[in-house]
Write a protein that holds these residues in place. Structure first.
Motif, PDB file in Angstrom:
ATOM      1  N   VAL A 269      -3.121  -8.974  -8.740  1.00 52.82           N
ATOM      2  CA  VAL A 269      -2.073  -9.894  -9.184  1.00 52.82           C
ATOM      3  C   VAL A 269      -0.718  -9.198  -9.084  1.00 52.82           C
ATOM      4  O   VAL A 269      -0.566  -8.061  -9.552  1.00 52.82           O
ATOM      5  CB  VAL A 269      -2.303 -10.344 -10.647  1.00 52.82           C
ATOM      6  N   GLY A 270       0.255  -9.864  -8.487  1.00 53.29           N
ATOM      7  CA  GLY A 270       1.600  -9.316  -8.413  1.00 53.29           C
ATOM      8  C   GLY A 270       2.630 -10.361  -8.768  1.00 53.29           C
ATOM      9  O   GLY A 270       2.523 -11.528  -8.368  1.00 53.29           O
ATOM     10  N   HIS A 271       3.631  -9.949  -9.544  1.00 53.35           N
ATOM     11  CA  HIS A 271       4.701 -10.864  -9.967  1.00 53.35           C
ATOM     12  C   HIS A 271       6.015 -10.405  -9.378  1.00 53.35           C
ATOM     13  O   HIS A 271       6.301  -9.212  -9.315  1.00 53.35           O
ATOM     14  CB  HIS A 271       4.802 -10.882 -11.495  1.00 53.35           C
ATOM     15  N   SER A 272       6.833 -11.356  -8.919  1.00 49.17           N
ATOM     16  CA  SER A 272       8.162 -11.062  -8.391  1.00 49.17           C
ATOM     17  C   SER A 272       8.055 -10.128  -7.177  1.00 49.17           C
ATOM     18  O   SER A 272       7.264 -10.397  -6.266  1.00 49.17           O
ATOM     19  CB  SER A 272       9.031 -10.472  -9.508  1.00 49.17           C
ATOM     20  N   SER A 273       8.809  -9.037  -7.160  1.00 48.97           N
ATOM     21  CA  SER A 273       8.676  -8.075  -6.064  1.00 48.97           C
ATOM     22  C   SER A 273       7.274  -7.501  -5.997  1.00 48.97           C
ATOM     23  O   SER A 273       6.803  -7.080  -4.935  1.00 48.97           O
ATOM     24  CB  SER A 273       9.693  -6.939  -6.232  1.00 48.97           C
ATOM     25  N   GLY A 274       6.584  -7.467  -7.148  1.00 47.01           N
ATOM     26  CA  GLY A 274       5.201  -7.015  -7.173  1.00 47.01           C
ATOM     27  C   GLY A 274       4.260  -7.929  -6.413  1.00 47.01           C
ATOM     28  O   GLY A 274       3.153  -7.523  -6.045  1.00 47.01           O
ATOM     29  N   GLY A 275       4.676  -9.183  -6.155  1.00 45.88           N
ATOM     30  CA  GLY A 275       3.865 -10.068  -5.330  1.00 45.88           C
ATOM     31  C   GLY A 275       3.759  -9.538  -3.914  1.00 45.88           C
ATOM     32  O   GLY A 275       2.691  -9.576  -3.295  1.00 45.88           O
ATOM     33  N   LEU A 276       4.869  -9.043  -3.394  1.00 47.91           N
ATOM     34  CA  LEU A 276       4.849  -8.410  -2.075  1.00 47.91           C
ATOM     35  C   LEU A 276       3.972  -7.168  -2.108  1.00 47.91           C
ATOM     36  O   LEU A 276       3.156  -6.944  -1.207  1.00 47.91           O
ATOM     37  CB  LEU A 276       6.273  -8.045  -1.656  1.00 47.91           C
ATOM     38  N   THR A 277       4.139  -6.343  -3.144  1.00 44.08           N
ATOM     39  CA  THR A 277       3.333  -5.130  -3.276  1.00 44.08           C
ATOM     40  C   THR A 277       1.849  -5.474  -3.313  1.00 44.08           C
ATOM     41  O   THR A 277       1.026  -4.816  -2.660  1.00 44.08           O
ATOM     42  CB  THR A 277       3.721  -4.362  -4.547  1.00 44.08           C
ATOM     43  N   ALA A 278       1.484  -6.504  -4.083  1.00 37.30           N
ATOM     44  CA  ALA A 278       0.079  -6.910  -4.185  1.00 37.30           C
ATOM     45  C   ALA A 278      -0.460  -7.326  -2.822  1.00 37.30           C
ATOM     46  O   ALA A 278      -1.607  -6.990  -2.471  1.00 37.30           O
ATOM     47  CB  ALA A 278      -0.051  -8.053  -5.190  1.00 37.30           C
ATOM     48  N   ALA A 279       0.327  -8.054  -2.042  1.00 35.11           N
ATOM     49  CA  ALA A 279      -0.112  -8.464  -0.712  1.00 35.11           C
ATOM     50  C   ALA A 279      -0.311  -7.255   0.194  1.00 35.11           C
ATOM     51  O   ALA A 279      -1.296  -7.175   0.951  1.00 35.11           O
ATOM     52  CB  ALA A 279       0.901  -9.426  -0.103  1.00 35.11           C
ATOM     53  N   GLU A 280       0.595  -6.293   0.121  1.00 41.41           N
ATOM     54  CA  GLU A 280       0.486  -5.102   0.963  1.00 41.41           C
ATOM     55  C   GLU A 280      -0.722  -4.250   0.569  1.00 41.41           C
ATOM     56  O   GLU A 280      -1.430  -3.718   1.437  1.00 41.41           O
ATOM     57  CB  GLU A 280       1.774  -4.286   0.867  1.00 41.41           C
ATOM     58  N   VAL A 281      -0.961  -4.106  -0.728  1.00 41.25           N
ATOM     59  CA  VAL A 281      -2.121  -3.342  -1.186  1.00 41.25           C
ATOM     60  C   VAL A 281      -3.407  -4.038  -0.757  1.00 41.25           C
ATOM     61  O   VAL A 281      -4.357  -3.397  -0.279  1.00 41.25           O
ATOM     62  CB  VAL A 281      -2.078  -3.162  -2.717  1.00 41.25           C
ATOM     63  N   THR A 282      -3.468  -5.354  -0.902  1.00 39.33           N
ATOM     64  CA  THR A 282      -4.667  -6.106  -0.521  1.00 39.33           C
ATOM     65  C   THR A 282      -4.957  -5.961   0.964  1.00 39.33           C
ATOM     66  O   THR A 282      -6.119  -5.792   1.370  1.00 39.33           O
ATOM     67  CB  THR A 282      -4.502  -7.587  -0.892  1.00 39.33           C
ATOM     68  N   ALA A 283      -3.927  -6.030   1.799  1.00 41.29           N
ATOM     69  CA  ALA A 283      -4.130  -5.851   3.241  1.00 41.29           C
ATOM     70  C   ALA A 283      -4.686  -4.468   3.549  1.00 41.29           C
ATOM     71  O   ALA A 283      -5.555  -4.309   4.421  1.00 41.29           O
ATOM     72  CB  ALA A 283      -2.808  -6.074   3.978  1.00 41.29           C
ATOM     73  N   ARG A 284      -4.233  -3.452   2.839  1.00 38.21           N
ATOM     74  CA  ARG A 284      -4.755  -2.095   3.037  1.00 38.21           C
ATOM     75  C   ARG A 284      -6.214  -2.002   2.601  1.00 38.21           C
ATOM     76  O   ARG A 284      -7.030  -1.323   3.237  1.00 38.21           O
ATOM     77  CB  ARG A 284      -3.900  -1.090   2.262  1.00 38.21           C
ATOM     78  N   LEU A 285      -6.566  -2.684   1.518  1.00 40.03           N
ATOM     79  CA  LEU A 285      -7.954  -2.668   1.057  1.00 40.03           C
ATOM     80  C   LEU A 285      -8.876  -3.319   2.082  1.00 40.03           C
ATOM     81  O   LEU A 285      -9.980  -2.816   2.355  1.00 40.03           O
ATOM     82  CB  LEU A 285      -8.059  -3.392  -0.286  1.00 40.03           C
ATOM     83  N   LEU A 286      -8.450  -4.430   2.640  1.00 35.85           N
ATOM     84  CA  LEU A 286      -9.266  -5.103   3.653  1.00 35.85           C
ATOM     85  C   LEU A 286      -9.433  -4.235   4.894  1.00 35.85           C
ATOM     86  O   LEU A 286     -10.498  -4.244   5.537  1.00 35.85           O
ATOM     87  CB  LEU A 286      -8.625  -6.439   4.027  1.00 35.85           C
ATOM     88  N   ALA A 287      -8.399  -3.488   5.241  1.00 34.86           N
ATOM     89  CA  ALA A 287      -8.465  -2.638   6.425  1.00 34.86           C
ATOM     90  C   ALA A 287      -9.350  -1.414   6.204  1.00 34.86           C
ATOM     91  O   ALA A 287      -9.997  -0.927   7.139  1.00 34.86           O
ATOM     92  CB  ALA A 287      -7.058  -2.201   6.823  1.00 34.86           C
ATOM     93  N   ARG A 288      -9.410  -0.915   4.966  1.00 37.18           N
ATOM     94  CA  ARG A 288     -10.133   0.330   4.689  1.00 37.18           C
ATOM     95  C   ARG A 288     -11.598   0.119   4.353  1.00 37.18           C
ATOM     96  O   ARG A 288     -12.418   1.007   4.576  1.00 37.18           O
ATOM     97  CB  ARG A 288      -9.455   1.073   3.530  1.00 37.18           C
ATOM     98  N   ASP A 289     -11.913  -1.029   3.764  1.00 41.95           N
ATOM     99  CA  ASP A 289     -13.276  -1.252   3.286  1.00 41.95           C
ATOM    100  C   ASP A 289     -13.825  -2.524   3.929  1.00 41.95           C
ATOM    101  O   ASP A 289     -13.409  -3.630   3.585  1.00 41.95           O
ATOM    102  CB  ASP A 289     -13.275  -1.361   1.761  1.00 41.95           C
TER     103      ASP A 289
END
Length: 425
Positions: free
Chosen positions: A257-277
């Motif tokens: 879950v990411g709020h405000s600028s953290g929404g972008l961060t959450a999307a970037e972290v999720t994309a990295r998780l999908l790529a790694r696992d």
């Protein structure tokens, strides 16, 4: 033309009727230098208000623990002692130390970066794209730049008046030589800015200035410290889930879950998780991404942000994750109706589209008329409504989403069912 406020991807699979008994939430705050002290208090306070307004069994919230590296603040919310609900582990992924470094740099450097970033955005036509998406957010972006112009003009005027009265300009002046009166005028023009520092903080001048500079720098690939933090967050999520699996703990849903600028961060972290696992979201718990009042277009629309757009394309086409983007027209600091499928050039080449679900939080429906009238012109208060307790039942409900028994996909696709237990006391 304004985008629709709701969108369901054509290739999204139907929701399965499952019950979440254990959930692991990884929450990422926005660009906030006080995140490690703010969000724990906010969560506890708002949960207390929520529990008084809606029928919910008693829950226990554990003490917060800070990881050894200071990057994660964690606590656990027990399942309710009656009724349905999930036991939730809540991990706040912190990057407020990076924000604090931005706030600590020279004010002159921050202003210079703001001017450079804003002028580049205007000359490239990007600011007009922001305005087309949301005129309110366009005004928020331009606000610190306009303030810099006004403050500069006032500083020059104050400096000129002091110089004139100290020099030989008027009959009642002190008659000091120009090499004395001119520097004193310059000092006076600068000192008054420092004198109104508290006022500038109350009107969020430095907050919005540094936030915009960060987004501009990130979009141009000039935030290696932030990129390293994204990798650290992805490492932590994978290690935390592996540790729970090794301990034999069953988790039904993992939610980023990411709020405000953290929404972008959450999307970037999720994309990295999908790529790694390769197995995340395919086997084991359901995998969900929730972005709340996100400013994602501030970075994604920048021409240099090719890596981010590639990550968004991964999220859009990957069935292993369910991504729901909540916005609100009443929020000044988000982009209502923004849809990466329509507003970004993702180069999907006909790939099936599984994300995102785009929904309006409809703040007007969640608040009493009295509260809404009181807060509607308070941009930051309205922006934080995504994290606050509802006053009325609604399809958007932060606590039902993170603590309730329904997985995200089911909750969003069947909002009528999600409202059934949420009857006011």
């Amino acid at each position: 033309m304004r985008n629709a406020l709701s969108f369901t991807p054509p290739d999204l699979q139907d929701a399965r009727c499952t019950t979440v008994r254990r959930r692991h939430v990884f929450y990422i705050p926005g660009y906030d230098p006080e995140a490690r002290s703010r969000y724990r208090l906010l969560f506890v306070r708002e949960w207390s208000r929520y529990a008084k307004r809606f029928p919910e069994g008693r829950r226990e919230i554990s003490r917060a623990e800070l990881s050894a590296d200071g990057l994660v603040q964690s606590w656990t919310v027990s399942a309710p002692d009656r009724g349905e609900g999930a036991e939730t582990r809540y991990d706040v992924l912190l990057w407020d130390d990076l924000v604090a470094v931005d706030f600590a740099r020279s004010r002159f450097v921050s202003v210079a970066l703001l001017v450079a970033g804003t002028l580049q955005t205007i000359l490239s036509g990007l600011l007009f794209r922001f305005y087309r998406l949301s005129w309110k957010y366009g005004n928020v972006i331009l606000y610190p730049f306009v303030m810099v112009i006004l403050l500069t003009l006032l500083s020059v005027a104050i400096g000129a008046i002091v110089h004139a009265h100290l020099g030989n300009w008027f009959g009642h002046s002190l008659g000091l030589p120009i090499w004395v009166s001119l520097p004193l005028g310059v000092v006076a023009g600068l000192v008054w800015i420092k004198a109104i520092e508290a006022v500038l903080n109350r009107i969020f001048f430095w907050q919005l200035l540094n936030d915009w500079v960060f987004n501009w720098q990130h979009g141009r690939g000039r935030r290696p410290d932030y990129e390293r933090r994204l990798d650290a967050f992805a490492d932590y999520v994978l290690s935390a889930l592996a540790a729970r699996k090794a301990a034999g703990e069953t988790v039904d849903e993992v939610m980023i879950v990411g709020h405000s600028s953290g929404g972008l961060t959450a999307a970037e972290v999720t994309a990295r998780l999908l790529a790694r696992d390769a197995e995340i979201g395919r086997t084991g718990p359901a995998f969900s991404l929730v972005t709340l009042g996100s400013g994602l277009p501030l970075v994604a629309l920048q021409p240099s942000a090719k890596r981010l757009r590639a990550e968004i394309a991964r999220l859009v086409t990957d069935r292993r994750v369910v991504w729901c983007d909540f916005h609100a027209p009443q929020d000044w600091m988000n982009f209502p109706g923004f849809n990466p499928l329509h507003d970004l050039d993702l180069g999907l080449c006909g790939q099936p589209v599984a994300n995102p679900l785009v929904r309006s939080a409809r703040f007007r429906d969640l608040l009493s008329p009295e509260t809404y009238r009181r807060v509607r012109f308070r941009p930051f208060r309205m922006h934080f409504q995504f994290l606050l307790a509802n006053e009325r039942p609604g399809a958007y409900d932060f606590f039902a989403m993170t603590l309730g028994p329904q997985p995200l996909r089911q909750r969003v696709l069947d909002p009528a069912a999600s409202l059934e237990p949420a009857l006011p006391l």
